[in-house]
Design a protein around this motif. Structure first.
Motif, mmCIF file in Angstrom:
data_model
loop_
_atom_site.group_PDB
_atom_site.id
_atom_site.type_symbol
_atom_site.label_atom_id
_atom_site.label_comp_id
_atom_site.label_asym_id
_atom_site.label_seq_id
_atom_site.Cartn_x
_atom_site.Cartn_y
_atom_site.Cartn_z
ATOM 1 N N PRO A 40 1.147 27.850 -24.221
ATOM 2 C CA PRO A 40 0.019 28.295 -23.947
ATOM 3 C C PRO A 40 -0.526 29.142 -25.215
ATOM 4 O O PRO A 40 -1.540 28.804 -25.793
ATOM 5 N N ALA A 41 0.535 29.724 -25.734
ATOM 6 C CA ALA A 41 0.128 30.410 -27.063
ATOM 7 C C ALA A 41 -0.385 29.567 -28.423
ATOM 8 O O ALA A 41 -1.323 29.726 -28.871
ATOM 9 N N ARG A 43 -1.560 26.728 -27.808
ATOM 10 C CA ARG A 43 -2.823 25.831 -27.424
ATOM 11 C C ARG A 43 -3.728 26.940 -27.938
ATOM 12 O O ARG A 43 -5.028 26.582 -28.316
ATOM 13 N N LEU A 44 -3.849 28.153 -27.603
ATOM 14 C CA LEU A 44 -4.672 29.152 -28.056
ATOM 15 C C LEU A 44 -4.984 29.166 -29.508
ATOM 16 O O LEU A 44 -6.003 29.613 -30.144
ATOM 17 N N LEU A 47 -7.262 26.350 -30.759
ATOM 18 C CA LEU A 47 -8.607 26.956 -30.492
ATOM 19 C C LEU A 47 -9.106 27.705 -31.375
ATOM 20 O O LEU A 47 -10.294 27.529 -31.997
ATOM 21 N N HIS A 50 -9.679 26.016 -34.845
ATOM 22 C CA HIS A 50 -11.097 25.164 -34.497
ATOM 23 C C HIS A 50 -12.388 26.050 -34.697
ATOM 24 O O HIS A 50 -13.299 25.834 -35.375
ATOM 25 N N VAL B 12 -8.229 25.333 -22.142
ATOM 26 C CA VAL B 12 -7.180 25.083 -23.209
ATOM 27 C C VAL B 12 -5.807 25.470 -22.643
ATOM 28 O O VAL B 12 -5.004 24.958 -23.233
ATOM 29 N N LEU B 13 -5.911 26.416 -22.012
ATOM 30 C CA LEU B 13 -4.412 27.085 -21.632
ATOM 31 C C LEU B 13 -3.668 26.198 -20.923
ATOM 32 O O LEU B 13 -2.448 26.030 -20.800
ATOM 33 N N LEU B 18 -10.363 21.173 -25.717
ATOM 34 C CA LEU B 18 -11.814 21.650 -25.794
ATOM 35 C C LEU B 18 -11.828 22.512 -26.643
ATOM 36 O O LEU B 18 -11.211 23.359 -27.143
ATOM 37 N N ASN B 19 -13.320 22.636 -27.166
ATOM 38 C CA ASN B 19 -13.736 23.821 -28.134
ATOM 39 C C ASN B 19 -14.691 24.748 -27.392
ATOM 40 O O ASN B 19 -15.467 24.303 -26.443
ATOM 41 N N VAL B 100 0.232 33.205 -16.644
ATOM 42 C CA VAL B 100 0.586 32.207 -17.875
ATOM 43 C C VAL B 100 0.867 33.486 -18.859
ATOM 44 O O VAL B 100 0.312 34.520 -19.131
ATOM 45 N N ILE B 102 1.364 34.558 -22.453
ATOM 46 C CA ILE B 102 1.152 34.174 -23.799
ATOM 47 C C ILE B 102 2.114 34.548 -24.850
ATOM 48 O O ILE B 102 2.364 33.810 -25.661
#
Lengths: 64, 145
Positions: A40-41, A43-44, A47, A50, B12-13, B18-19, B100, B102
């Motif tokens: 998850p980290a 993936r952030l 983002l 981008h 996204v998580l 996606l943006n 979740v 992080i």
């Protein structure tokens, strides 16, 4: 035992080679699989990268 | 502060490519939570980003409503949603969330992927249709694993 592991590896390779790259509605499944391979980290982070890139490009376009 | 991450960041998580430029959260509208949220917003320099309200800081009455507060903070755009879809509030949604991690010491409560899709479908506008396609395929790919 060794043979069984080799067979499983070969089956995985075949499955990967025949996996679809896009869904019927055009979604890029390779991107989804790549994102799912990340934490998850991470993936952030993708983002954030981008968004930063888009904002930088917008700034450059506005200046030119 | 009690809140649930929803919207694009939630997608996204979950692994959806996606943006998005803002963080959408549904907050608990209980009095104590609103006080904590206001304090956090003050430290982030939160201001409305909607035309006509741009220099205004959010007040507790705003956060107690079911409406959407569209804010800009020192850390980026933040949408505080009193309710989402067909009137789902924090207490209703909590059962359909997952936590979740992080990083060490930082965990977030986010909506489950099936719930995110279902609620987005309730009020989907044209602009949401592409995101919905990606979310549905992400759920399928996750289920295959």
């Amino acid at each position: 035992m060794g043979l069984k592991r080799q067979e499983m590896k070969a089956a995985r390779r075949t499955r990967r080679a025949t996996e679809k790259t896009h869904s019927e509605d055009g979604v890029d499944l390779t991107l989804i699989r790549w994102m799912l391979s990340l934490t998850p980290a991470q993936r952030l982070d993708v983002l954030e990268d981008h968004v930063r890139t888009i904002l930088r490009m917008r700034g450059e376009a506005a200046r030119s | 502060v009690d809140f649930i991450v929803v919207g694009g960041v939630c997608g996204v998580l979950h692994g959806a490519p996606l943006n998005t430029f803002d963080l959408d959260i549904v907050h608990s509208r209980e009095a104590g939570n609103i006080d904590r949220l206001l304090s956090a917003l003050q430290s982030l320099g939160a201001r409305y980003r909607t035309p006509g309200k741009q220099s205004m800081a959010p007040q507790s009455a705003h956060l107690a409503s079911a409406g959407h507060q569209l804010l800009m903070t020192d850390a980026g755009a933040l949408d505080l949603l009193g309710s989402i879809g067909n009137g789902h509030v924090y207490q209703d949604l909590r059962a359909e969330t997952e936590v979740v991690e992080i990083e060490a010491g930082l965990s977030l409560r986010m909506l489950s992927l099936p719930a995110l899709i279902r609620i987005k479908e309730e009020t989907a506008q044209e602009k949401d249709k592409l995101a919905l396609l990606v979310l549905r395929r992400t759920l399928e790919e996750k289920s295959r694993k």
